[in-house]
Design a protein around this motif. Structure first.
Motif, PDB file in Angstrom:
ATOM      1  N   ILE A 172       0.832  -1.212   0.000  1.00 57.12           N
ATOM      2  CA  ILE A 172       0.000   0.000   0.000  1.00 57.12           C
ATOM      3  C   ILE A 172       0.860   1.254   0.000  1.00 57.12           C
ATOM      4  CG2 ILE A 172      -2.051   1.078   0.994  1.00 57.12           C
ATOM      5  CD1 ILE A 172      -2.446  -1.938   0.687  1.00 57.12           C
ATOM      6  N   MET A 173       0.495   2.174  -0.894  1.00 60.09           N
ATOM      7  CA  MET A 173       1.114   3.506  -0.919  1.00 60.09           C
ATOM      8  C   MET A 173      -0.014   4.512  -0.808  1.00 60.09           C
ATOM      9  SD  MET A 173       3.730   3.454  -4.094  1.00 60.09           S
ATOM     10  CE  MET A 173       4.671   4.877  -3.511  1.00 60.09           C
ATOM     11  N   ALA A 174       0.305   5.701  -0.351  1.00 58.62           N
ATOM     12  CA  ALA A 174      -0.734   6.737  -0.295  1.00 58.62           C
ATOM     13  C   ALA A 174      -0.143   8.092  -0.623  1.00 58.62           C
ATOM     14  CB  ALA A 174      -1.371   6.766   1.095  1.00 58.62           C
ATOM     15  N   PHE A 175      -1.009   8.966  -1.100  1.00 57.61           N
ATOM     16  CA  PHE A 175      -0.613  10.361  -1.279  1.00 57.61           C
ATOM     17  C   PHE A 175      -1.733  11.236  -0.750  1.00 57.61           C
ATOM     18  CE2 PHE A 175      -0.440  14.419  -3.485  1.00 57.61           C
ATOM     19  CZ  PHE A 175       0.865  14.793  -3.188  1.00 57.61           C
ATOM     20  N   ASP A 176      -1.391  12.069   0.218  1.00 63.21           N
ATOM     21  CA  ASP A 176      -2.365  13.008   0.772  1.00 63.21           C
ATOM     22  C   ASP A 176      -1.617  14.187   1.391  1.00 63.21           C
ATOM     23  OD1 ASP A 176      -4.283  14.452   2.190  1.00 63.21           O
ATOM     24  OD2 ASP A 176      -5.476  12.655   2.579  1.00 63.21           O
ATOM     25  N   PRO A 177      -1.612  15.322   0.694  1.00 61.48           N
ATOM     26  CA  PRO A 177      -0.850  16.471   1.209  1.00 61.48           C
ATOM     27  C   PRO A 177      -1.414  17.040   2.504  1.00 61.48           C
ATOM     28  CG  PRO A 177      -2.101  17.075  -0.769  1.00 61.48           C
ATOM     29  CD  PRO A 177      -2.270  15.596  -0.589  1.00 61.48           C
ATOM     30  N   PHE A 178      -2.638  16.597   2.889  1.00 65.78           N
ATOM     31  CA  PHE A 178      -3.261  17.149   4.096  1.00 65.78           C
ATOM     32  C   PHE A 178      -3.070  16.263   5.333  1.00 65.78           C
ATOM     33  CE2 PHE A 178      -5.649  18.650   0.389  1.00 65.78           C
ATOM     34  CZ  PHE A 178      -5.427  20.014   0.520  1.00 65.78           C
ATOM     35  N   VAL A 179      -2.446  15.101   5.138  1.00 64.27           N
ATOM     36  CA  VAL A 179      -2.230  14.195   6.279  1.00 64.27           C
ATOM     37  C   VAL A 179      -0.713  14.061   6.501  1.00 64.27           C
ATOM     38  CG1 VAL A 179      -2.578  11.841   7.152  1.00 64.27           C
ATOM     39  CG2 VAL A 179      -4.349  12.918   5.746  1.00 64.27           C
ATOM     40  N   PRO A 180      -0.251  14.262   7.733  1.00 64.09           N
ATOM     41  CA  PRO A 180       1.190  14.156   7.987  1.00 64.09           C
ATOM     42  C   PRO A 180       1.740  12.794   7.567  1.00 64.09           C
ATOM     43  CG  PRO A 180       0.022  14.992   9.935  1.00 64.09           C
ATOM     44  CD  PRO A 180      -1.019  14.581   8.944  1.00 64.09           C
ATOM     45  N   ALA A 181       2.879  12.824   6.870  1.00 65.58           N
ATOM     46  CA  ALA A 181       3.492  11.585   6.364  1.00 65.58           C
ATOM     47  C   ALA A 181       3.723  10.581   7.498  1.00 65.58           C
ATOM     48  CB  ALA A 181       4.805  11.911   5.669  1.00 65.58           C
TER      49      ALA A 181
END
Ligand code: 3PG
Length: 306
Positions: free
Chosen positions: A158-167
């Motif tokens: 699983i990978m994710a991209f979300d600029p609004f959630v802290p890495a």
């Protein structure tokens, strides 16, 4: 106060019964308008409503204008792109959603869709497994997070991209963080969309991103059709015979997609992500509680037009 449940796609009876119980216990009256076929029916029904519960029903400025007593509208669900927030704000109407309440239903459907498309839409022929494939989650909110958790049990990476959630938060759940949106698409066999439809996201998923997907890549859309650039989707599916698209919200050009791409595309006949008894109850009950609480204490915790 009069609370109206106006649902073109109705809640299950058990959910409506529970909504009624909460509303009446709060000292209010419940009215329902279900499966309406004409917006005029909605205009008439809201005329004496103090509170409104809807699903994907469009609460336009015309609906607001037809509801002179309206004080609160709750979208029983996550996405509130169907509410005219400016019109609500102008009239001092509080608009809310019920985040998280139907997330599991949508997440389970996203997994089901991946299996369905990987097994040739349950028609004869050799399909493929989810195990070992990479799943890219675009937007790691309530739904994205659950899709990630469920997909892990299938042995997916699983990978994710979300600029609004802290890495760090994403990584702490065993999910890799993509360096960019382009990186997510370039590395994912499946990309599952969980972004809301906003001015920034509308038409944002098109040729540039989809053409980056690896061979056999599949886009899974349980979010909104508006986020897809449909002409560019056609272009990339034409150029890349290996790519697939499965959606819970039929594209405006779905007939064209079906005709041109056959089994490489699929759309559910009517949005069904949140169509479980559990999600109906969770979202409907939350909406009823939020309205009663608002009238009793002024609680605006889930207000979206602040
Ligand atoms: C949501 O935003 O909560 C989902 O899209 C569900 O929408 P629905 O209530 O129209 O099924």
């Amino acid at each position: 106060m009069k609370v109206l449940v106006a649902t073109e796609k109705p809640f299950s009876k058990v959910a409506v019964d529970q909504i009624r119980e909460i509303v009446e216990k709060g000292g209010h009256e419940l009215a329902t308008l279900e499966k309406y076929t004409d917006v005029q029916q909605l205009y008439a029904a809201v005329a004496d409503a103090d509170a409104l519960i809807v699903r994907s029903d469009k609460v336009t400025k015309e609906v607001i204008a037809a509801a002179p007593k309206l004080k609160i509208v709750v979208r029983a669900g996550a996405g509130y792109d169907n509410l005219d927030l400016a019109a609500c704000t102008e009239r001092g109407i509080v608009a809310m959603n019920t985040p998280g309440q139907n997330s599991n239903a949508v997440a389970e459907l996203a997994i089901g869709m991946m299996i369905y498309i990987s097994r040739n839409q349950f028609t004869p022929g050799t399909g493929s497994e989810l195990k070992g494939k990479t799943l890219g989650i675009q937007a790691y909110g309530n739904v994205g997070r659950l899709v990630a958790a469920h997909a892990k049990s299938f042995g997916m990476k699983i990978m994710a991209f979300d600029p609004f959630v802290p890495a760090e938060r994403i990584q702490s759940e065993g999910v890799e963080v993509a360096a960019s949106l382009e990186d997510l698409y370039a590395k994912s066999d499946f990309v599952s969309l969980h972004i809301p439809a906003t001015n920034e996201t509308k038409n944002s998923i098109g040729y540039a991103l989809l053409s980056k997907m690896p061979k056999g890549g599949c886009l899974v859309n349980t979010a909104r059709k508006e986020v897809i650039n449909e002409p560019e989707l056609v272009k990339v599916l034409e150029e890349r015979q290996d790519l697939k698209y499965i959606t819970d919200i039929a594209a405006t050009n779905q007939a064209e997609l079906n005709e041109k791409f056959g089994k490489r595309v699929f759309a559910t006949p009517k949005k069904m992500g949140a169509e479980t008894a559990e999600a109906n109850i969770n979202a409907g009950v939350a909406a009823a509680n939020q309205i009663c609480d608002f009238f009793a204490t002024g609680n605006r915790k889930f207000q979206v037009n602040k």
